[in-house]
Design a protein around this motif. Structure first.
Motif, PDB file in Angstrom:
ATOM      1  N   ALA A  17       0.842  -1.205   0.000  1.00  0.00           N
ATOM      2  CA  ALA A  17       0.000   0.000   0.000  1.00  0.00           C
ATOM      3  C   ALA A  17       0.874   1.250   0.000  1.00  0.00           C
ATOM      4  CB  ALA A  17      -0.915  -0.008   1.220  1.00  0.00           C
ATOM      5  N   THR A  18       0.344   2.321  -0.586  1.00  0.00           N
ATOM      6  CA  THR A  18       1.046   3.600  -0.664  1.00  0.00           C
ATOM      7  C   THR A  18       0.476   4.587   0.349  1.00  0.00           C
ATOM      8  OG1 THR A  18      -0.484   4.527  -2.281  1.00  0.00           O
ATOM      9  CG2 THR A  18       1.397   3.243  -3.139  1.00  0.00           C
ATOM     10  N   GLY A  19       1.101   5.739   0.415  1.00  0.00           N
ATOM     11  CA  GLY A  19       0.586   6.789   1.272  1.00  0.00           C
ATOM     12  C   GLY A  19      -0.814   7.212   0.852  1.00  0.00           C
ATOM     13  N   LEU A  35      -1.241  15.787   0.694  1.00  0.00           N
ATOM     14  CA  LEU A  35      -0.168  16.266  -0.184  1.00  0.00           C
ATOM     15  C   LEU A  35       1.019  15.311  -0.180  1.00  0.00           C
ATOM     16  CD1 LEU A  35      -0.075  20.028   0.909  1.00  0.00           C
ATOM     17  CD2 LEU A  35      -1.300  19.013  -1.026  1.00  0.00           C
ATOM     18  N   ALA A  36       1.257  14.659   0.950  1.00  0.00           N
ATOM     19  CA  ALA A  36       2.371  13.729   1.115  1.00  0.00           C
ATOM     20  C   ALA A  36       2.127  12.966   2.406  1.00  0.00           C
ATOM     21  CB  ALA A  36       3.698  14.484   1.170  1.00  0.00           C
ATOM     22  N   VAL A  37       3.083  12.160   2.808  1.00  0.00           N
ATOM     23  CA  VAL A  37       2.997  11.473   4.091  1.00  0.00           C
ATOM     24  C   VAL A  37       4.344  11.579   4.802  1.00  0.00           C
ATOM     25  CG1 VAL A  37       1.167   9.838   3.544  1.00  0.00           C
ATOM     26  CG2 VAL A  37       3.534   9.280   2.942  1.00  0.00           C
ATOM     27  N   LYS A  38       4.277  11.527   6.129  1.00  0.00           N
ATOM     28  CA  LYS A  38       5.492  11.421   6.928  1.00  0.00           C
ATOM     29  C   LYS A  38       5.599   9.979   7.410  1.00  0.00           C
ATOM     30  CE  LYS A  38       6.716  14.506   9.960  1.00  0.00           C
ATOM     31  NZ  LYS A  38       6.642  15.488  11.084  1.00  0.00           N
ATOM     32  N   VAL A  39       6.676   9.332   7.028  1.00  0.00           N
ATOM     33  CA  VAL A  39       6.905   7.941   7.407  1.00  0.00           C
ATOM     34  C   VAL A  39       8.067   7.909   8.386  1.00  0.00           C
ATOM     35  CG1 VAL A  39       7.462   5.632   6.592  1.00  0.00           C
ATOM     36  CG2 VAL A  39       6.070   7.149   5.161  1.00  0.00           C
ATOM     37  N   ASP A  40       7.755   7.566   9.637  1.00  0.00           N
ATOM     38  CA  ASP A  40       8.770   7.595  10.698  1.00  0.00           C
ATOM     39  C   ASP A  40       9.486   8.939  10.730  1.00  0.00           C
ATOM     40  OD1 ASP A  40       8.161   5.006  11.511  1.00  0.00           O
ATOM     41  OD2 ASP A  40       9.577   4.105  10.101  1.00  0.00           O
ATOM     42  N   GLY A  41       8.700  10.014  10.569  1.00  0.00           N
ATOM     43  CA  GLY A  41       9.227  11.369  10.674  1.00  0.00           C
ATOM     44  C   GLY A  41       9.796  11.945   9.393  1.00  0.00           C
ATOM     45  N   ARG A  42       9.854  11.172   8.322  1.00  0.00           N
ATOM     46  CA  ARG A  42      10.436  11.644   7.062  1.00  0.00           C
ATOM     47  C   ARG A  42       9.339  11.823   6.025  1.00  0.00           C
ATOM     48  NH1 ARG A  42      14.490   8.092   3.246  1.00  0.00           N
ATOM     49  NH2 ARG A  42      14.670   9.601   1.533  1.00  0.00           N
ATOM     50  N   PRO A  51       6.470   1.104   4.237  1.00  0.00           N
ATOM     51  CA  PRO A  51       7.042  -0.055   4.923  1.00  0.00           C
ATOM     52  C   PRO A  51       6.105  -0.541   6.021  1.00  0.00           C
ATOM     53  CG  PRO A  51       8.075   1.951   5.708  1.00  0.00           C
ATOM     54  CD  PRO A  51       7.140   2.360   4.611  1.00  0.00           C
ATOM     55  N   ASP A  52       6.164  -1.822   6.306  1.00  0.00           N
ATOM     56  CA  ASP A  52       5.322  -2.390   7.356  1.00  0.00           C
ATOM     57  C   ASP A  52       5.749  -1.848   8.720  1.00  0.00           C
ATOM     58  OD1 ASP A  52       3.425  -3.936   8.581  1.00  0.00           O
ATOM     59  OD2 ASP A  52       4.637  -5.771   8.574  1.00  0.00           O
ATOM     60  N   SER A  53       4.768  -1.636   9.588  1.00  0.00           N
ATOM     61  CA  SER A  53       4.978  -1.234  10.985  1.00  0.00           C
ATOM     62  C   SER A  53       5.543   0.178  11.140  1.00  0.00           C
ATOM     63  CB  SER A  53       5.905  -2.234  11.698  1.00  0.00           C
ATOM     64  OG  SER A  53       5.394  -3.540  11.625  1.00  0.00           O
ATOM     65  N   ALA A  54       5.411   1.015  10.127  1.00  0.00           N
ATOM     66  CA  ALA A  54       5.941   2.374  10.198  1.00  0.00           C
ATOM     67  C   ALA A  54       4.975   3.290  10.945  1.00  0.00           C
ATOM     68  CB  ALA A  54       6.168   2.919   8.793  1.00  0.00           C
ATOM     69  N   GLY A  55       5.530   4.361  11.508  1.00  0.00           N
ATOM     70  CA  GLY A  55       4.695   5.445  12.010  1.00  0.00           C
ATOM     71  C   GLY A  55       4.298   6.328  10.844  1.00  0.00           C
ATOM     72  N   LEU A  56       3.008   6.670  10.755  1.00  0.00           N
ATOM     73  CA  LEU A  56       2.505   7.371   9.568  1.00  0.00           C
ATOM     74  C   LEU A  56       1.714   8.608   9.970  1.00  0.00           C
ATOM     75  CD1 LEU A  56       2.105   7.169   6.389  1.00  0.00           C
ATOM     76  CD2 LEU A  56      -0.150   6.270   6.944  1.00  0.00           C
ATOM     77  N   GLU A  57       1.967   9.705   9.260  1.00  0.00           N
ATOM     78  CA  GLU A  57       1.196  10.926   9.420  1.00  0.00           C
ATOM     79  C   GLU A  57       0.936  11.491   8.035  1.00  0.00           C
ATOM     80  OE1 GLU A  57       1.609  15.403  11.425  1.00  0.00           O
ATOM     81  OE2 GLU A  57       3.018  13.799  11.950  1.00  0.00           O
ATOM     82  N   VAL A  58      -0.296  11.858   7.749  1.00  0.00           N
ATOM     83  CA  VAL A  58      -0.646  12.407   6.438  1.00  0.00           C
ATOM     84  C   VAL A  58      -0.396  13.911   6.453  1.00  0.00           C
ATOM     85  CG1 VAL A  58      -2.477  12.734   4.726  1.00  0.00           C
ATOM     86  CG2 VAL A  58      -2.336  10.593   6.043  1.00  0.00           C
ATOM     87  N   VAL A  59       0.335  14.396   5.452  1.00  0.00           N
ATOM     88  CA  VAL A  59       0.655  15.816   5.326  1.00  0.00           C
ATOM     89  C   VAL A  59      -0.424  16.493   4.495  1.00  0.00           C
ATOM     90  CG1 VAL A  59       2.307  17.500   4.436  1.00  0.00           C
ATOM     91  CG2 VAL A  59       3.124  15.390   5.529  1.00  0.00           C
ATOM     92  N   THR A  60      -1.037  17.526   5.054  1.00  0.00           N
ATOM     93  CA  THR A  60      -2.034  18.324   4.340  1.00  0.00           C
ATOM     94  C   THR A  60      -1.585  19.785   4.333  1.00  0.00           C
ATOM     95  OG1 THR A  60      -3.371  18.894   6.282  1.00  0.00           O
ATOM     96  CG2 THR A  60      -3.812  16.754   5.232  1.00  0.00           C
ATOM     97  N   ALA A  61      -2.440  20.642   3.777  1.00  0.00           N
ATOM     98  CA  ALA A  61      -2.103  22.065   3.727  1.00  0.00           C
ATOM     99  C   ALA A  61      -1.921  22.668   5.120  1.00  0.00           C
ATOM    100  CB  ALA A  61      -3.189  22.831   2.967  1.00  0.00           C
ATOM    101  N   ARG A  62      -2.467  22.036   6.136  1.00  0.00           N
ATOM    102  CA  ARG A  62      -2.331  22.541   7.509  1.00  0.00           C
ATOM    103  C   ARG A  62      -1.049  22.090   8.182  1.00  0.00           C
ATOM    104  NH1 ARG A  62      -8.405  21.809  10.127  1.00  0.00           N
ATOM    105  NH2 ARG A  62      -9.514  23.145   8.626  1.00  0.00           N
TER     106      ARG A  62
END
Length: 642
Positions: A17-19, A35-42, A51-62
């Motif tokens: 799966a993708t962001g 707009l993008a994703v942060k995967v383990d802070g990157r 990657p499996d078991s990663a920390g994920l945050e979705v990047v938006t305009a905010r």
């Protein structure tokens, strides 16, 4: 596979799966805003597999990362437009920067661009943004990438790839394509060009390829981009205010300083500017004296061995002015600390002598490339409000706290908001990890003991020790790094510094480096822009201008000026044959805090008709009362230059 969201919940996804898939699984609205994703802070592309078991945050305009992302997009769109409009142009690099982005170009012989060309370039950019061209990433073998850029006659891209092969041993590189344009780029990028909602090209400058004056001079085009037109308009308005406050412009208009190519990067201070400079030096001397500092004065020129002992010869040599005298290699000092260490070593010290606090408004010289010089903010010759403390281990904590408190007391005088940053060990450093652990722990403990919030800037410490940096916010919301408190166990070791302890044995002192205003030149440049040239009354070179209504009042005006001088007020007389209205207007333009009109009634009463800059008439006051008004505006306990 699964990923962990910021609230610690787990999200189950299909393998590969993708962001974008993750955003869609969370919700349709988030998928549209992503707009993008942060995967383990990157930050990574939405299209990149997770990657499996990663920390994920979705990047938006905010998200804080959004502006940098779309400014990077805008740099690529700028290059797209320039390549279409100017066939044969060669491209180099185009990164996002703090307030926007830039791209460096080599235009064909005979082709130049200026700001007059910006509307045409922006119109072409608009076409690519409106087309919502996707940013598509390819990871290709280095050989294929080299062949592609050689064929396109893009030698700067070829050189960058060759450096990646040589320095990092890469076998593949990433390319990003939007519309007709393909660039060598690490990414990430937003999904399409349409994310760029508002943008503007701002200026053109020259920039040597890789900052090397022996390489090609490229044309750097600066721009900025935002996620809304409102944000762009606010930014442009702030820039307009900054241009009006530019210290280089105001410095000339207010008669403070000049620059000359006879001595590039070194200010010529005019009388009013010299007063301003001396007043700040006097203030720092006053505050240092209250806190037990002893002022010293050390030489300008040292044998190179001093700099080799300190480590600056290896770390800082390219920024030093070097000469020879009687077959000895010498260098002008770019900082005071090695000289203060040598001064300490010239006499024996007992534990009873410590702490020893050396202060010095020390004249320094640093070689800055001509292209980086910028008024008072980046110079080659400057004076720093430097101090170095040599103390016993049991005194370190209190001395660090004292430095922090003095910094806050100083900045409060000018009304600055302050943020703190703890900068830790860099990769290139001297000394053992044990000493670095101890030094970093002391600074952290000092900040936490006073419940002072701070950010951590990993790897940005000095090569000899970690530091606390003070960041000030000016009236336009810009951040400036000024003061610093640095914990150093390495210089005392390198210089062999000692004191005799209560046990009669030799002990090594600790050393604290401390500057509060930083360089007086840079601080004055900051103050000019912060106050827009309207200095507080206590700091203004001229506090009041006496204006006789007519020629027959000129003698009384001069007497008023002299009386004010005797009462501690800096006053001048403007007795030109211009109208009183014109002279008031000129005083307003000079941003003199008070205008003091003298006519028949004022002569009879021993008063002045007071007018405040930017406010208007305040009515009549006796000369003594006006003098008290001015002196009451000094910082508490400070009486000014003596």
């Amino acid at each position: 596979m699964h990923v962990t969201l910021p609230d610690a919940t787990e999200l189950q996804l299909d393998d590969g799966a993708t962001g974008a898939d993750a955003a869609a699984a969370i919700g349709a609205g988030l998928a549209r805003a992503a707009l993008a994703v942060k995967v383990d802070g990157r930050v990574r592309d939405l299209a990149a597999p997770l990657p499996d078991s990663a920390g994920l945050e979705v990047v938006t305009a905010r998200s804080p990362e959004a502006l940098e992302l779309i400014r990077h997009d805008a740099a690529h769109v700028l290059a797209t437009a320039v390549l279409e409009l100017y066939p044969g142009v060669r491209i180099s690099i185009g990164p996002p920067i703090q307030d926007g982005f830039y791209y460096d170009f080599e235009f064909p012989p005979g082709v130049t661009i200026s700001e007059a060309d910006f509307p045409r370039i922006e119109a072409k950019m608009a076409e690519h943004i409106k087309a919502a061209e996707p940013f598509v990433r390819e990871d290709v073998p280095v050989g294929q990438a080299l062949e592609r850029f050689v064929r396109a006659d893009q030698p700067y891209k070829v050189e960058l790839i060759e450096d990646l092969i040589r320095n990092e041993g890469v076998e593949t590189v990433s390319l990003y394509t939007n519309g007709p344009f393909t660039d060598l780029c690490r990414g990430p990028h937003a999904p399409t060009t349409k994310t760029i909602k508002a943008y503007k090209l701002q200026s053109v400058a020259g920039a040597y390829w890789r900052g090397d004056a022996n390489r090609t001079m490229l044309t750097r085009v600066y721009g900025t981009a935002f996620l809304s037109k409102e944000d762009l308009e606010t930014h442009l308005e702030r820039l307009e205010q900054a241009r009006a406050r530019d210290h280089r412009k105001l410095g000339r208009e207010l008669g403070l300083f000049e620059f000359s190519e006879v001595s590039p990067g070194m200010a010529f201070w005019l009388p009013r500017g010299t007063f301003l400079w001396n007043e700040l030096v006097a203030l720092t001397r006053h505050m240092n004296a209250e806190r037990g500092y002893t002022e010293v004065k050390t030489p300008q020129l040292y044998d190179s061995q001093l700099w080799k002992t300190s480590g600056h010869w290896d770390k800082y040599r390219e920024n030093m002015f070097i000469t020879e005298a009687e077959d000895r290699q010498m260098a002008l000092k770019p900082m005071n600390c090695p000289g203060h260490c040598h001064l300490y070593s010239m006499h024996p010290h007992s534990y009873r002598d410590l702490p020893i606090r050396f202060s010095e408004p020390g004249l320094l010289h640093r070689y800055e490339p001509s292209g980086t010089l910028h008024g008072l903010l980046r110079v080659r010759h400057f004076v720093q409000d430097d101090a170095h403390i040599f103390c016993r281990d049991d005194q370190i904590f209190d001395e660090v706290i004292g430095c922090i408190e003095q910094a806050f007391a100083t900045y409060a005088i000018f009304g600055f908001d302050v943020k703190l940053e703890l900068s830790t060990r860099p990769d290139e450093r001297v000394g053992s990890d044990e000493l670095w652990d101890r030094a970093e722990g002391i600074l952290r403990d000092a900040l936490e003991s006073r419940e002072l919030g701070f950010d951590v800037n990993e790897g940005d410490g000095a090569f000899y020790g970690p530091k606390i940096d003070f960041h000030l916010t000016d009236s336009l919301g810009r951040s400036w790094q000024l003061g610093t408190v640095q914990m150093d166990f390495n210089f005392p070791e390198r210089f062999g510094l000692e004191y005799q302890g209560a046990d009669n044995a030799a002990h090594r002192p600790a050393m604290i480096h401390r500057a509060i205003l930083g360089s007086f030149e840079r601080f004055i440049g900051l103050l000019i822009e912060h106050y827009a040239g309207e200095f507080p009354v206590w700091l203004a070179p001229v506090q009041g201008i006496v204006l006789p209504i007519s020629d027959r009042h000129a003698e009384a005006a001069a007497a008023t000026r002299d009386a004010l001088h005797a009462l501690g007020v800096r006053a001048e007389v403007d007795d030109r044959s211009e109208s009183i209205g014109r002279r008031i207007r000129d005083a307003e333009l000079q941003k003199i805090p008070y205008m003091l009109v003298v006519g028949d009634r004022e002569i009879e009463e021993g008063s002045v008709a007071v007018r405040r800059h930017g406010e208007g008439d305040l009515g009549s006051e006796l000369i003594e009362a006006f003098a008290r008004r001015v002196t009451d505006e000094r910082p508490i306990g400070y009486t000014g230059q003596r």
